[in-house]
Design a protein around this motif. Structure first.
Motif, PDB file in Angstrom:
ATOM      1  N   GLN A 278      42.301 -33.864  -8.104  1.00  0.00           N
ATOM      2  CA  GLN A 278      42.352 -34.165  -6.676  1.00  0.00           C
ATOM      3  C   GLN A 278      42.011 -32.925  -5.847  1.00  0.00           C
ATOM      4  OE1 GLN A 278      46.047 -35.953  -5.483  1.00  0.00           O
ATOM      5  NE2 GLN A 278      45.615 -35.800  -3.305  1.00  0.00           N
ATOM      6  N   VAL A 279      42.566 -31.788  -6.232  1.00  0.00           N
ATOM      7  CA  VAL A 279      42.309 -30.534  -5.520  1.00  0.00           C
ATOM      8  C   VAL A 279      40.839 -30.144  -5.638  1.00  0.00           C
ATOM      9  CG1 VAL A 279      42.753 -28.055  -5.630  1.00  0.00           C
ATOM     10  CG2 VAL A 279      44.667 -29.669  -5.623  1.00  0.00           C
ATOM     11  N   LEU A 280      40.270 -30.259  -6.838  1.00  0.00           N
ATOM     12  CA  LEU A 280      38.877 -29.877  -7.059  1.00  0.00           C
ATOM     13  C   LEU A 280      37.907 -30.797  -6.321  1.00  0.00           C
ATOM     14  CD1 LEU A 280      39.126 -29.014 -10.838  1.00  0.00           C
ATOM     15  CD2 LEU A 280      38.501 -27.414  -9.015  1.00  0.00           C
ATOM     16  N   ALA A 281      38.356 -31.973  -5.942  1.00  0.00           N
ATOM     17  CA  ALA A 281      37.508 -32.901  -5.189  1.00  0.00           C
ATOM     18  C   ALA A 281      37.467 -32.578  -3.704  1.00  0.00           C
ATOM     19  CB  ALA A 281      38.005 -34.340  -5.381  1.00  0.00           C
ATOM     20  N   GLU A 282      38.336 -31.687  -3.236  1.00  0.00           N
ATOM     21  CA  GLU A 282      38.373 -31.360  -1.813  1.00  0.00           C
ATOM     22  C   GLU A 282      37.148 -30.522  -1.436  1.00  0.00           C
ATOM     23  OE1 GLU A 282      42.014 -29.412  -0.842  1.00  0.00           O
ATOM     24  OE2 GLU A 282      43.281 -30.993  -1.714  1.00  0.00           O
ATOM     25  N   PRO A 283      36.386 -30.941  -0.443  1.00  0.00           N
ATOM     26  CA  PRO A 283      35.207 -30.161  -0.036  1.00  0.00           C
ATOM     27  C   PRO A 283      35.524 -28.711   0.300  1.00  0.00           C
ATOM     28  CG  PRO A 283      35.146 -32.329   0.979  1.00  0.00           C
ATOM     29  CD  PRO A 283      36.493 -32.206   0.311  1.00  0.00           C
ATOM     30  N   ALA A 284      36.669 -28.466   0.926  1.00  0.00           N
ATOM     31  CA  ALA A 284      37.025 -27.087   1.283  1.00  0.00           C
ATOM     32  C   ALA A 284      37.222 -26.228   0.044  1.00  0.00           C
ATOM     33  CB  ALA A 284      38.286 -27.077   2.139  1.00  0.00           C
ATOM     34  N   VAL A 285      37.822 -26.804  -1.007  1.00  0.00           N
ATOM     35  CA  VAL A 285      38.011 -26.066  -2.255  1.00  0.00           C
ATOM     36  C   VAL A 285      36.661 -25.793  -2.906  1.00  0.00           C
ATOM     37  CG1 VAL A 285      38.924 -26.229  -4.609  1.00  0.00           C
ATOM     38  CG2 VAL A 285      40.358 -26.876  -2.656  1.00  0.00           C
ATOM     39  N   GLN A 286      35.796 -26.780  -2.933  1.00  0.00           N
ATOM     40  CA  GLN A 286      34.471 -26.590  -3.515  1.00  0.00           C
ATOM     41  C   GLN A 286      33.705 -25.498  -2.774  1.00  0.00           C
ATOM     42  OE1 GLN A 286      32.554 -30.417  -3.655  1.00  0.00           O
ATOM     43  NE2 GLN A 286      34.152 -31.317  -4.937  1.00  0.00           N
ATOM     44  N   GLN A 287      33.851 -25.457  -1.455  1.00  0.00           N
ATOM     45  CA  GLN A 287      33.172 -24.431  -0.672  1.00  0.00           C
ATOM     46  C   GLN A 287      33.738 -23.044  -0.949  1.00  0.00           C
ATOM     47  OE1 GLN A 287      33.580 -25.815   3.358  1.00  0.00           O
ATOM     48  NE2 GLN A 287      32.316 -27.636   3.015  1.00  0.00           N
ATOM     49  N   ARG A 288      35.039 -22.951  -1.101  1.00  0.00           N
ATOM     50  CA  ARG A 288      35.655 -21.652  -1.375  1.00  0.00           C
ATOM     51  C   ARG A 288      35.265 -21.145  -2.758  1.00  0.00           C
ATOM     52  NH1 ARG A 288      41.950 -21.966   0.119  1.00  0.00           N
ATOM     53  NH2 ARG A 288      41.827 -19.738  -0.426  1.00  0.00           N
ATOM     54  N   LEU A 289      35.170 -22.044  -3.726  1.00  0.00           N
ATOM     55  CA  LEU A 289      34.733 -21.629  -5.057  1.00  0.00           C
ATOM     56  C   LEU A 289      33.258 -21.241  -5.041  1.00  0.00           C
ATOM     57  CD1 LEU A 289      37.506 -22.640  -5.887  1.00  0.00           C
ATOM     58  CD2 LEU A 289      36.436 -23.805  -7.832  1.00  0.00           C
ATOM     59  N   ALA A 290      32.449 -21.997  -4.301  1.00  0.00           N
ATOM     60  CA  ALA A 290      31.018 -21.676  -4.215  1.00  0.00           C
ATOM     61  C   ALA A 290      30.812 -20.302  -3.602  1.00  0.00           C
ATOM     62  CB  ALA A 290      30.286 -22.738  -3.408  1.00  0.00           C
ATOM     63  N   ALA A 291      31.646 -19.948  -2.629  1.00  0.00           N
ATOM     64  CA  ALA A 291      31.538 -18.624  -2.010  1.00  0.00           C
ATOM     65  C   ALA A 291      31.829 -17.515  -3.005  1.00  0.00           C
ATOM     66  CB  ALA A 291      32.495 -18.524  -0.825  1.00  0.00           C
ATOM     67  N   ALA A 292      32.608 -17.839  -4.043  1.00  0.00           N
ATOM     68  CA  ALA A 292      32.900 -16.874  -5.105  1.00  0.00           C
ATOM     69  C   ALA A 292      31.893 -16.959  -6.240  1.00  0.00           C
ATOM     70  CB  ALA A 292      34.305 -17.109  -5.643  1.00  0.00           C
ATOM     71  N   GLY A 293      30.861 -17.805  -6.077  1.00  0.00           N
ATOM     72  CA  GLY A 293      29.814 -17.931  -7.089  1.00  0.00           C
ATOM     73  C   GLY A 293      30.137 -18.897  -8.207  1.00  0.00           C
ATOM     74  N   ALA A 294      31.112 -19.770  -8.007  1.00  0.00           N
ATOM     75  CA  ALA A 294      31.527 -20.704  -9.051  1.00  0.00           C
ATOM     76  C   ALA A 294      31.362 -22.142  -8.584  1.00  0.00           C
ATOM     77  CB  ALA A 294      32.983 -20.457  -9.438  1.00  0.00           C
ATOM     78  N   ASP A 295      31.088 -23.041  -9.515  1.00  0.00           N
ATOM     79  CA  ASP A 295      31.047 -24.472  -9.249  1.00  0.00           C
ATOM     80  C   ASP A 295      32.403 -25.080  -9.585  1.00  0.00           C
ATOM     81  OD1 ASP A 295      28.395 -24.735  -8.383  1.00  0.00           O
ATOM     82  OD2 ASP A 295      27.649 -24.839 -10.435  1.00  0.00           O
ATOM     83  N   ALA A 296      32.925 -25.908  -8.704  1.00  0.00           N
ATOM     84  CA  ALA A 296      34.131 -26.667  -9.014  1.00  0.00           C
ATOM     85  C   ALA A 296      33.775 -27.722 -10.052  1.00  0.00           C
ATOM     86  CB  ALA A 296      34.686 -27.319  -7.754  1.00  0.00           C
ATOM     87  N   VAL A 297      34.532 -27.755 -11.144  1.00  0.00           N
ATOM     88  CA  VAL A 297      34.239 -28.660 -12.252  1.00  0.00           C
ATOM     89  C   VAL A 297      35.541 -29.297 -12.719  1.00  0.00           C
ATOM     90  CG1 VAL A 297      33.374 -28.852 -14.612  1.00  0.00           C
ATOM     91  CG2 VAL A 297      32.257 -27.301 -13.009  1.00  0.00           C
ATOM     92  N   SER A 298      35.590 -30.611 -12.782  1.00  0.00           N
ATOM     93  CA  SER A 298      36.812 -31.280 -13.213  1.00  0.00           C
ATOM     94  C   SER A 298      36.563 -32.063 -14.490  1.00  0.00           C
ATOM     95  CB  SER A 298      37.334 -32.212 -12.116  1.00  0.00           C
ATOM     96  OG  SER A 298      36.381 -33.214 -11.815  1.00  0.00           O
ATOM     97  N   SER A 299      37.649 -32.375 -15.186  1.00  0.00           N
ATOM     98  CA  SER A 299      37.562 -33.150 -16.422  1.00  0.00           C
ATOM     99  C   SER A 299      38.932 -33.742 -16.718  1.00  0.00           C
ATOM    100  CB  SER A 299      37.125 -32.266 -17.597  1.00  0.00           C
ATOM    101  OG  SER A 299      38.206 -31.466 -18.046  1.00  0.00           O
ATOM    102  N   THR A 300      38.972 -34.659 -17.641  1.00  0.00           N
ATOM    103  CA  THR A 300      40.236 -35.140 -18.180  1.00  0.00           C
ATOM    104  C   THR A 300      40.704 -34.170 -19.259  1.00  0.00           C
ATOM    105  OG1 THR A 300      39.209 -36.415 -19.951  1.00  0.00           O
ATOM    106  CG2 THR A 300      39.489 -37.521 -17.815  1.00  0.00           C
ATOM    107  N   PRO A 301      41.968 -34.243 -19.658  1.00  0.00           N
ATOM    108  CA  PRO A 301      42.421 -33.404 -20.775  1.00  0.00           C
ATOM    109  C   PRO A 301      41.612 -33.643 -22.043  1.00  0.00           C
ATOM    110  CG  PRO A 301      44.317 -34.258 -19.578  1.00  0.00           C
ATOM    111  CD  PRO A 301      43.104 -34.946 -19.012  1.00  0.00           C
ATOM    112  N   ALA A 302      41.262 -34.888 -22.322  1.00  0.00           N
ATOM    113  CA  ALA A 302      40.492 -35.178 -23.536  1.00  0.00           C
ATOM    114  C   ALA A 302      39.103 -34.563 -23.472  1.00  0.00           C
ATOM    115  CB  ALA A 302      40.394 -36.691 -23.737  1.00  0.00           C
ATOM    116  N   GLU A 303      38.466 -34.613 -22.309  1.00  0.00           N
ATOM    117  CA  GLU A 303      37.147 -34.004 -22.159  1.00  0.00           C
ATOM    118  C   GLU A 303      37.222 -32.489 -22.325  1.00  0.00           C
ATOM    119  OE1 GLU A 303      35.078 -37.241 -19.132  1.00  0.00           O
ATOM    120  OE2 GLU A 303      36.289 -35.609 -18.319  1.00  0.00           O
ATOM    121  N   LEU A 304      38.282 -31.882 -21.800  1.00  0.00           N
ATOM    122  CA  LEU A 304      38.455 -30.448 -21.971  1.00  0.00           C
ATOM    123  C   LEU A 304      38.647 -30.102 -23.442  1.00  0.00           C
ATOM    124  CD1 LEU A 304      38.887 -27.549 -21.158  1.00  0.00           C
ATOM    125  CD2 LEU A 304      41.215 -28.143 -20.411  1.00  0.00           C
TER     126      LEU A 304
END
Length: 327
Positions: A278-304
């Motif tokens: 839910q947090v990683l889906a927030e546009p503001a969080v994605q923008q803050r991570l992008a400013a640090a040079g990172a892409d917000a990426v989410s997954s389920t525990p099984a996918e991880l």
């Protein structure tokens, strides 16, 4: 979902699905005291920056403080072990990385724990590319010209890294294996001095993480030739990927993921995973991570868990074939 195959479409899909998932799974556990979010690296680095962004938003969703603790040492193993030895009750979580979760098990023979069995996957958090940079004295203007130069002069160029076993060591070794070229490795005590010496020309090449190298690229102090990720970087959109140059098997992404101790109850894992998505889906969080040079990426525990398995096998092969050891 493999971290190397993450696309903007998958991020968008996760963003759309996260609120529904959180609603469905979020009622199973409610924390009643503060959480510890352990970062196994010093403050100020990309991993620490991302963890603090996530902690800020997770505590709003969980209704309890989420405090970042930096526990450093032994290539990140000290921080990981701290969480491994914690109670599996959801109050101690870890920001793990490619190195701590999938590379270190091949480098350290006596860690005393196994990330694959002694931690509980909660979810992916971020991914960042590496960028191939050269000192301006190197005559190659493109990746193809650089490959031709390496094949004409095997071993004549040196690349700097942040130390034996670091991602800035293993990614170039993967590149060498796939491309069939030779470069000399010069390890440093951290990526910053390696980058400084690349700028100065004491070494000619580096495959640094994009957030670290970006300012030097934009300032023209080094020349960027390609990125290692599955798609072009929005920060350097004119730069090709390795795959575009026929080096798809050299593709590599450094990533971070949230983990807990082994044995966490399913309802606790599900709640933390749902909140993280839910947090990683927030546009503001994605923008803050992008400013640090990172892409917000989410997954389920099984996918991880699948990503960890695949990446552990991949980097284990590189460590063995390149005969990499740590002192």
């Amino acid at each position: 979902m493999s971290a190397d195959r993450i696309t903007r479409r998958s991020i968008l899909a996760a963003a759309l699905a996260a609120p529904a998932v959180a609603h469905a799974q979020g009622a199973g556990w409610t924390p009643t005291r503060p959480l510890r979010f352990v970062v196994p690296f010093p403050p100020g680095g990309a991993t620490d920056v991302v963890a603090r962004v996530l902690a800020d938003r997770m505590q709003a969703a969980l209704g309890q403080p989420v405090t970042v603790e930096n526990r450093t040492g032994a290539g990140g193993n000290v921080g990981v072990e701290n969480v491994v030895r914690s109670a599996p009750d959801g109050y101690s979580i870890l920001m793990g990385t490619t190195g701590t979760l999938t590379i270190n098990p091949h480098l350290y023979t006596s860690m005393g724990f196994n990330p694959a069995t002694d931690l509980t996957p909660i979810g992916m958090a971020f991914a960042t590319d590496h960028v191939l940079i050269v000192n301006p004295s190197v005559p190659a203007q493109t990746l193809q010209e650089f490959l031709a130069l390496l094949r004409e002069r095997p071993g004549a160029l040196s690349y700097g890294s942040g130390g034996n076993g670091s991602s800035t060591h293993l990614v170039p070794e993967l590149f060498k294996m796939v491309a069939g070229v030779q470069m000399q490795h010069v390890p440093y005590r951290g990526s910053a001095p390696a980058l400084n010496d690349t700028v100065a020309g004491n070494v000619q090449v580096m495959l640094d993480q994009l957030p670290s190298a970006l300012a030097q690229v934009q300032g023209g102090r080094v020349r960027a030739l390609a990125v290692t990720g599955p798609k072009r970087s929005s920060l350097l959109p004119n730069l090709p990927t390795f795959a575009e140059a026929g080096l798809a098997d050299a593709q590599a992404t450094s990533w971070g993921a949230v983990m807990g101790p082994a044995g966490m109850p399913a309802n606790v894992t599900d709640r933390l995973s749902a909140v993280l998505r839910q947090v990683l889906a927030e546009p503001a969080v994605q923008q803050r991570l992008a400013a640090a040079g990172a892409d917000a990426v989410s997954s389920t525990p099984a996918e991880l868990a699948t990503t960890m398995r695949d990446e552990t096998a991949k980097w284990g092969r590189v460590v063995r074939e390149a005969r990499i050891t740590v002192n």
